[in-house]
Write a protein that holds these residues in place. Structure first.
Motif, PDB file in Angstrom:
ATOM      1  N   THR A 232     -22.242 -42.740  30.290  1.00  0.00           N
ATOM      2  CA  THR A 232     -22.826 -41.401  31.029  1.00  0.00           C
ATOM      3  C   THR A 232     -23.791 -40.637  30.198  1.00  0.00           C
ATOM      4  O   THR A 232     -24.608 -40.040  30.542  1.00  0.00           O
ATOM      5  N   GLY A 233     -23.029 -40.309  28.977  1.00  0.00           N
ATOM      6  CA  GLY A 233     -23.953 -39.617  28.023  1.00  0.00           C
ATOM      7  C   GLY A 233     -25.170 -40.202  27.632  1.00  0.00           C
ATOM      8  O   GLY A 233     -26.251 -39.659  27.539  1.00  0.00           O
ATOM      9  N   TYR A 236     -27.836 -39.248  30.014  1.00  0.00           N
ATOM     10  CA  TYR A 236     -28.331 -37.929  29.755  1.00  0.00           C
ATOM     11  C   TYR A 236     -29.298 -37.991  28.716  1.00  0.00           C
ATOM     12  O   TYR A 236     -30.175 -37.209  28.679  1.00  0.00           O
ATOM     13  N   ALA A 276     -25.241 -38.679  36.649  1.00  0.00           N
ATOM     14  CA  ALA A 276     -25.986 -38.166  35.485  1.00  0.00           C
ATOM     15  C   ALA A 276     -27.552 -38.217  35.896  1.00  0.00           C
ATOM     16  O   ALA A 276     -28.151 -37.255  35.417  1.00  0.00           O
ATOM     17  N   GLU A 277     -28.113 -39.181  36.286  1.00  0.00           N
ATOM     18  CA  GLU A 277     -29.274 -39.510  36.433  1.00  0.00           C
ATOM     19  C   GLU A 277     -29.922 -38.271  37.574  1.00  0.00           C
ATOM     20  O   GLU A 277     -30.930 -37.875  37.229  1.00  0.00           O
ATOM     21  N   VAL A 280     -30.081 -35.178  35.379  1.00  0.00           N
ATOM     22  CA  VAL A 280     -30.940 -35.085  34.421  1.00  0.00           C
ATOM     23  C   VAL A 280     -32.601 -34.680  35.189  1.00  0.00           C
ATOM     24  O   VAL A 280     -33.341 -33.932  34.771  1.00  0.00           O
TER      25      VAL A 280
END
Length: 357
Positions: A232-233, A236, A276-277, A280
Motif C-alpha cells: 500500500t505504501g 503512495y 491508495a491510488e 494519491v
C-alpha cells in the motif's frame, strides 16, 4: 489559478495495459514455484489470483542446471512450520516448467483475463516465452548481474522488468545500460529487499522515487514483507508495479508458501492499493469537487458592520469578515474602500461587486 507540476511520464505498454505514472498499479501474484510441480495446483492458483483481483500471474521457467551444478549444495527452508534441509538441485528440479506447460498456464491466464509472464534463466527460456506469446519478461534479483541475459532480454524488444534486490547502485546502472544498449527502452525497475520476510526497517520505500528519477523509468515494488502495509505504501510512493508471492495455502509443502500471500490476503491487498491510488489522486493543485461546497459555506466574505444607506462611500471600518464565502473575499477588501453603494446594505450584508456604482 491551478498549478500543476509537470514531469515526463514514462509509460510501458503490456498488452492492453499501460504501466506508469497516472495509471493504476499493475498487481502481480507471483506463483513462482508455489505450484510444486503440480499443473492442477498451478491452474487453480491462476484462477484464485484472478478472483482476488490481480492483473497478472508470474511463474519461473528456469533450468536447474543454469544455476546449480553442485548437487551437494543444500538448502534450508521452512515448510509447514518445520525446518527442511534438502539439496538445492532436487528442490528446484521438481518445479521446472517446460514450454508445453508454460503454454498451458498462459492459456489458463488468458482465459481468466490475466497477463502471464515468467522469469527465464537462459536464452532458451526467453525463446520459450516468446514462442507462447508472452508480452513481458522478468529478470530476478539473483540474475541482475547476468548482463548477457539482460542484453538478450533487451534484444527481444519486449517490455522487461528488472528486480534489484541485493544490488548496489553501480550494479543497477550496469544492468540498465546492458538493456538499453540494445535500443530497447521498455524497462521497469522494481525495488526489492531479498529477505524473507523483509523486516519493516529494511523495506526502504523511499528508494522507489529515487530509482525512477535516476534511471528515468517506471518503478515498482517486489514485496517480501508480511501483510499489506508495504504494498500500500508503494502505491503512495508512486509504485506502478506491485509484486507479491502468492499461494493457495501457506500450509502447502515447499520453501515459499509460508511467507506468501493467500487469496484472502491478496484480495485485501488489491482493495487497499486501489484505495491508495484514489488517495494519491492528481498533482494538480486546486479545490476538489467536494471542496467547492466548503469554499461557499466556510470561507469568509466582506460584510457590512452596520446598516449602511444607499450612496454611502465605504470606509475600512464599514467592513468585517463573516461566513458564507459567496461575496467579495477578505483579500479584496481594500478594493471596496472608497466605492459608493448603489443601494442600502443592512448590517451583515454580504458585499458583491453588484452592490456598488
Amino acid at each position: 489559478m491551478k498549478i500543476e507540476v509537470m514531469r515526463k511520464e514514462n509509460v510501458i505498454q503490456v498488452g492492453d495495459r499501460s504501466i506508469g505514472p497516472s495509471h493504476s498499479s499493475f498487481i502481480v501474484a507471483e506463483v513462482g514455484i508455489n505450484h510444486n510441480g503440480d499443473m492442477a495446483l498451478a491452474r487453480e492458483s491462476i484462477a484464485a489470483a484472478a478472483e482476488a483481483g490481480a492483473d497478472s500471474v508470474k511463474f519461473q521457467n528456469y533450468r536447474t542446471e543454469d544455476f546449480v551444478s553442485d548437487r551437494a549444495l543444500m538448502f534450508e527452508y521452512t515448510s509447514r512450520g518445520e525446518k527442511v534441509v534438502e539439496p538445492q538441485y532436487d528442490m528446484f528440479k521438481r518445479c521446472e516448467l517446460d514450454r508445453d506447460q508454460l503454454a498451458m498456464l498462459k492459456e489458463e491466464a488468458d482465459r481468466h483475463g490475466l497477463d502471464f509472464h515468467s522469469t527465464p534463466t537462459s536464452v532458451e527460456g526467453i525463446r520459450d516465452l516468446q514462442a507462447i506469446g508472452c508480452s513481458l519478461l522478468k529478470n530476478g534479483s539473483d540474475y541482475l548481474t547476468h548482463l548477457d541475459l539482460i542484453g538478450s532480454m533487451g534484444e527481444t524488444g519486449m517490455a522487461t522488468v528488472l528486480s534489484t534486490g541485493m544490488a548496489t547502485l553501480g550494479e543497477i546502472d550496469d544492468a540498465v545500460r546492458a538493456f538499453r544498449e540494445t535500443g530497447n527502452e521498455q524497462l521497469i525497475l522494481l525495488h526489492c529487499t531479498s529477505s524473507y520476510p523483509t523486516p519493516p526497517e529494511e523495506v526502504n520505500l523511499a528508494r522507489l522515487p529515487v530509482l525512477g528519477d535516476v534511471f528515468d523509468v517506471p518503478v515498482g515494488l517486489s514485496d517480501h514483507t508480511a501483510g499489506t502495509t508495504a504494498a500500500t505504501g508503494a502505491a503512495y510512493m508512486g509504485g506502478c508495479w506491485i509484486e507479491k508471492h502468492f499461494t493457495l495455502d501457506r500450509n502447502l509443502p515447499g520453501p515459499d508458501h509460508w511467507f506468501s500471500m493467500d487469496p484472502d490476503e491478496l484480495r485485501t491487498l488489491v482493495a487497499k492499493v486501489r484505495e491508495a491510488e484514489k488517495m494519491v489522486g492528481s498533482a494538480c493543485i486546486g479545490p476538489t469537487k467536494s471542496e467547492a461546497f466548503g469554499r461557499r459555506d466556510f470561507r469568509l466574505s466582506c460584510v457590512a458592520v452596520d446598516d449602511l444607506p444607499a450612496g454611502h462611500v465605504l470606509a475600512p471600518e464599514d467592513i468585517t469578515f463573516r461566513r458564507p464565502g459567496t461575496g467579495v473575499a477578505p483579500a479584496q477588501a481594500s478594493l471596496l474602500v472608497g466605492r459608493k453603494l448603489s443601494s442600502a446594505a443592512p448590517r451583515g450584508h454580504v458585499f458583491t461587486v453588484d452592490d456598488f456604482e
